[in-house]
Design a protein around this motif. Structure first.
Motif, PDB file in Angstrom:
ATOM      1  N   ASP A 163      -6.203  -5.281  -1.361  1.00 26.16           N
ATOM      2  CA  ASP A 163      -6.516  -6.662  -0.986  1.00 26.16           C
ATOM      3  C   ASP A 163      -5.486  -7.225  -0.010  1.00 26.16           C
ATOM      4  OD1 ASP A 163      -8.696  -6.550  -2.694  1.00 26.16           O
ATOM      5  OD2 ASP A 163      -7.726  -7.698  -4.302  1.00 26.16           O
ATOM      6  N   PHE A 164      -4.234  -6.786  -0.143  1.00 26.43           N
ATOM      7  CA  PHE A 164      -3.157  -7.240   0.735  1.00 26.43           C
ATOM      8  C   PHE A 164      -2.983  -6.318   1.943  1.00 26.43           C
ATOM      9  CE2 PHE A 164      -2.216  -9.917  -2.801  1.00 26.43           C
ATOM     10  CZ  PHE A 164      -1.454 -10.964  -2.323  1.00 26.43           C
ATOM     11  N   LYS A 165      -3.919  -5.371   2.110  1.00 31.35           N
ATOM     12  CA  LYS A 165      -3.900  -4.422   3.231  1.00 31.35           C
ATOM     13  C   LYS A 165      -2.639  -3.545   3.234  1.00 31.35           C
ATOM     14  CE  LYS A 165      -7.434  -6.585   5.650  1.00 31.35           C
ATOM     15  NZ  LYS A 165      -8.253  -6.916   4.513  1.00 31.35           N
ATOM     16  N   ILE A 166      -2.211  -3.155   2.043  1.00 33.37           N
ATOM     17  CA  ILE A 166      -1.057  -2.270   1.871  1.00 33.37           C
ATOM     18  C   ILE A 166      -1.603  -0.901   1.496  1.00 33.37           C
ATOM     19  CG2 ILE A 166       0.988  -1.790   0.485  1.00 33.37           C
ATOM     20  CD1 ILE A 166       1.125  -4.867  -0.024  1.00 33.37           C
ATOM     21  N   ASN A 167      -1.200   0.131   2.234  1.00 38.86           N
ATOM     22  CA  ASN A 167      -1.676   1.467   1.903  1.00 38.86           C
ATOM     23  C   ASN A 167      -0.681   2.529   2.353  1.00 38.86           C
ATOM     24  OD1 ASN A 167      -2.281   1.874   4.726  1.00 38.86           O
ATOM     25  ND2 ASN A 167      -4.064   0.574   4.385  1.00 38.86           N
ATOM     26  N   GLY A 168      -0.943   3.759   1.916  1.00 38.45           N
ATOM     27  CA  GLY A 168      -0.111   4.892   2.310  1.00 38.45           C
ATOM     28  C   GLY A 168       1.333   4.749   1.872  1.00 38.45           C
ATOM     29  N   ASP A 169       2.250   5.020   2.791  1.00 42.38           N
ATOM     30  CA  ASP A 169       3.680   4.982   2.480  1.00 42.38           C
ATOM     31  C   ASP A 169       4.187   3.593   2.124  1.00 42.38           C
ATOM     32  OD1 ASP A 169       3.893   7.694   2.876  1.00 42.38           O
ATOM     33  OD2 ASP A 169       4.597   7.519   4.946  1.00 42.38           O
ATOM     34  N   ASP A 170       3.422   2.559   2.435  1.00 42.69           N
ATOM     35  CA  ASP A 170       3.834   1.194   2.121  1.00 42.69           C
ATOM     36  C   ASP A 170       3.510   0.796   0.679  1.00 42.69           C
ATOM     37  OD1 ASP A 170       4.844   0.759   4.681  1.00 42.69           O
ATOM     38  OD2 ASP A 170       2.919   0.050   5.434  1.00 42.69           O
ATOM     39  N   GLU A 171       2.718   1.607  -0.024  1.00 44.28           N
ATOM     40  CA  GLU A 171       2.398   1.300  -1.420  1.00 44.28           C
ATOM     41  C   GLU A 171       3.648   1.392  -2.282  1.00 44.28           C
ATOM     42  OE1 GLU A 171      -2.201   2.894  -1.721  1.00 44.28           O
ATOM     43  OE2 GLU A 171      -0.592   4.171  -2.435  1.00 44.28           O
ATOM     44  N   VAL A 172       3.672   0.596  -3.347  1.00 43.12           N
ATOM     45  CA  VAL A 172       4.784   0.639  -4.285  1.00 43.12           C
ATOM     46  C   VAL A 172       4.840   2.018  -4.938  1.00 43.12           C
ATOM     47  CG1 VAL A 172       3.479  -0.238  -6.283  1.00 43.12           C
ATOM     48  CG2 VAL A 172       5.945  -0.648  -6.126  1.00 43.12           C
ATOM     49  N   LYS A 173       6.048   2.498  -5.159  1.00 42.43           N
ATOM     50  CA  LYS A 173       6.227   3.752  -5.889  1.00 42.43           C
ATOM     51  C   LYS A 173       6.083   3.431  -7.378  1.00 42.43           C
ATOM     52  CE  LYS A 173       7.637   6.127  -2.225  1.00 42.43           C
ATOM     53  NZ  LYS A 173       6.878   5.558  -1.151  1.00 42.43           N
ATOM     54  N   VAL A 174       5.284   4.231  -8.074  1.00 41.02           N
ATOM     55  CA  VAL A 174       5.042   4.003  -9.500  1.00 41.02           C
ATOM     56  C   VAL A 174       5.430   5.253 -10.270  1.00 41.02           C
ATOM     57  CG1 VAL A 174       3.338   3.487 -11.280  1.00 41.02           C
ATOM     58  CG2 VAL A 174       3.159   2.399  -9.024  1.00 41.02           C
TER      59      VAL A 174
END
Length: 132
Positions: A76-87
């Motif tokens: 929804d915030f247009k965050i994807n790939g390497d920009d995603e939070v590490k979980v």
């Protein structure tokens, strides 16, 4: 570094906080619902989390559902790939189905089985590119 610790067990939350406080500003959630709320609020306030340590077995909303919600919020915030939070999934479950679901359905970055040992957690964080 900003980190969200999500676990319903007081001892586990406290232990993770003690390990991580020299390296990160740590926020705490006691279940999946709180985690999703905190994660979304952090994005809205432009104070993104760099890392989430997420238990799987919790009341209200379990970790698998919370992880799917977190990934949905990122979309929804247009965050994807390497920009995603590490979980990093932290759980008592040493189970192939749970591991599969966390990685392939939920989008977990890493998986550690409790009890979490400081050296293993710090090594995993280094593997994920964090300076610890």
């Amino acid at each position: 570094m900003r980190m969200l610790i999500v676990d319903d067990d007081f001892y586990c939350r406290n232990m993770l906080h003690e390990i991580m406080k020299p390296y990160a500003q740590c926020d705490i959630a006691v279940n999946g619902e709180e985690a999703v709320f905190a994660f979304k609020k952090a994005l809205e306030d432009e104070k993104r989390y760099d890392l989430v340590c997420l238990d799987l077995v919790m009341p209200e909303m379990d970790g698998q559902q919370a992880l799917r919600e977190i990934r949905s919020i990122e979309k929804d915030f247009k965050i994807n790939g390497d920009d995603e939070v590490k979980v990093i999934v932290t759980t008592m479950l040493d189970d192939r189905k749970e591991t599969h679901d966390a990685f392939f359905l939920g989008g977990a970055t890493s998986y550690l089985v409790k009890p979490i040992e400081e050296d293993k957690l710090l090594k995993e964080m280094k593997n994920l590119g964090f300076s610890v």
